[in-house]
Enzyme design. Structure first.
Site, PDB file in Angstrom:
ATOM      1  CG  ASP A 124      43.498  52.704  33.193  1.00 29.80           C
ATOM      2  OD1 ASP A 124      44.437  53.297  33.734  1.00 29.80           O
ATOM      3  OD2 ASP A 124      42.326  52.748  33.619  1.00 29.80           O
ATOM      4  CE  LYS A 129      46.620  51.477  40.120  1.00 31.32           C
ATOM      5  NZ  LYS A 129      47.943  51.308  40.693  1.00 31.32           N
ATOM      6  CG  MET A 189      38.925  43.957  38.605  1.00 32.15           C
ATOM      7  SD  MET A 189      39.680  45.312  39.504  1.00 32.15           S
ATOM      8  CE  MET A 189      38.234  46.070  40.271  1.00 32.15           C
TER       9      MET A 189
END
Length: 246
Positions: free
Chosen positions: A44, A65, A175
């Site tokens: 990642d 991502k 996030m």
């Protein structure tokens, strides 16, 4: 042809490994051991160079991502995993945090299982637990907080954004940087106090970790200057302690 073979050769095994929150020494012993034996590692965007140094022998494929940024489509990652299992013996899918929490593990597991590929999951330390340790702020506290909810405002393509938030003592938003204002407004509209403690952790466990302590009312003003992954922790459990360092 048996489902675990391709062109007469046994398919490789895929490990979904949690890299933890960022610091290379927070990966589990099992995860580090398997990583050191991997033939190929698909990693990642949040996986650090220090973490990749644990697998110098492996071919490395970035499948990063990042929320709000151009990144590898999930169906392409699924196809790459299957293709790698047909080429390599030991395949590692290295994910930030824990594979089973906001890690899209379900989609990758489905693709691998449909292709008859053996999969094993190695858990990792999720950012919320690392942030609680770093700030020395437990997520639960006797008489104050007995329930915890992890949530994110990110949704799958063509799925509507969630308009309600979990009803728990402690809320942890992954996030959460770009969603800070909207999150605060929703909680205030639910009747939460503007004085409710908030702790924001950016780049958790890394050398450039940054901790911000504010209130729900302050969160409504937004977060500025955040470049790395942001975790927003909300609840009475995050009030500064009466003694010791905060």
């Amino acid at each position: 042809m048996p489902s675990n073979e391709v062109a007469g050769r046994a398919l490789g095994k895929v490990y979904l490994i949690g890299a933890g929150p960022g610091a290379a020494d927070l990966i589990t012993v099992r995860g580090a051991r398997i990583l050191s034996q991997a033939d190929v590692v698909l990693y990642d965007a949040l996986v650090t160079e220090d973490m990749l140094a644990l697998c110098p022998q492996a071919d490395k494929i970035s499948v990063g991502k990042r929320s709000g940024q151009r990144s590898t489509a999930q169906h392409v990652i699924n196809e790459q995993l299957v293709a790698c299992a047909k080429k390599y013996t030991l395949v590692v899918r290295l994910k930030g945090g824990d594979p089973m929490l906001f890690g899209r593990a379900d989609e990758e597991l489905r693709a691998l299982e449909a292709a008859g590929i053996e999969v094993e999951i190695v858990p990792g330390i999720t950012a919320a637990l690392a942030a609680a340790a770093s700030t020395r702020q437990p997520l639960t506290k006797r008489g104050i907080a007995r329930s915890v909810a992890f949530f994110t405002s990110s949704t799958a393509p063509n799925h509507p954004e969630e308009t309600t938030l979990p009803d728990c003592d402690t809320l942890i938003q992954y996030m959460g940087g770009k969603e800070a204002i909207a999150t605060a407004q929703k909680l205030l509209a639910q009747g939460r106090s503007p004085a409710l403690p908030v702790v924001v952790v950016e780049n958790c466990s890394r050398e450039n970790e940054r901790v911000m302590r504010l209130s729900l009312g302050g969160l409504e003003q937004g977060l500025s200057g955040c470049q790395g992954p942001v975790l927003v922790m909300i609840g009475e459990a995050f009030a500064p302690r009466d003694s010791g360092r905060d």
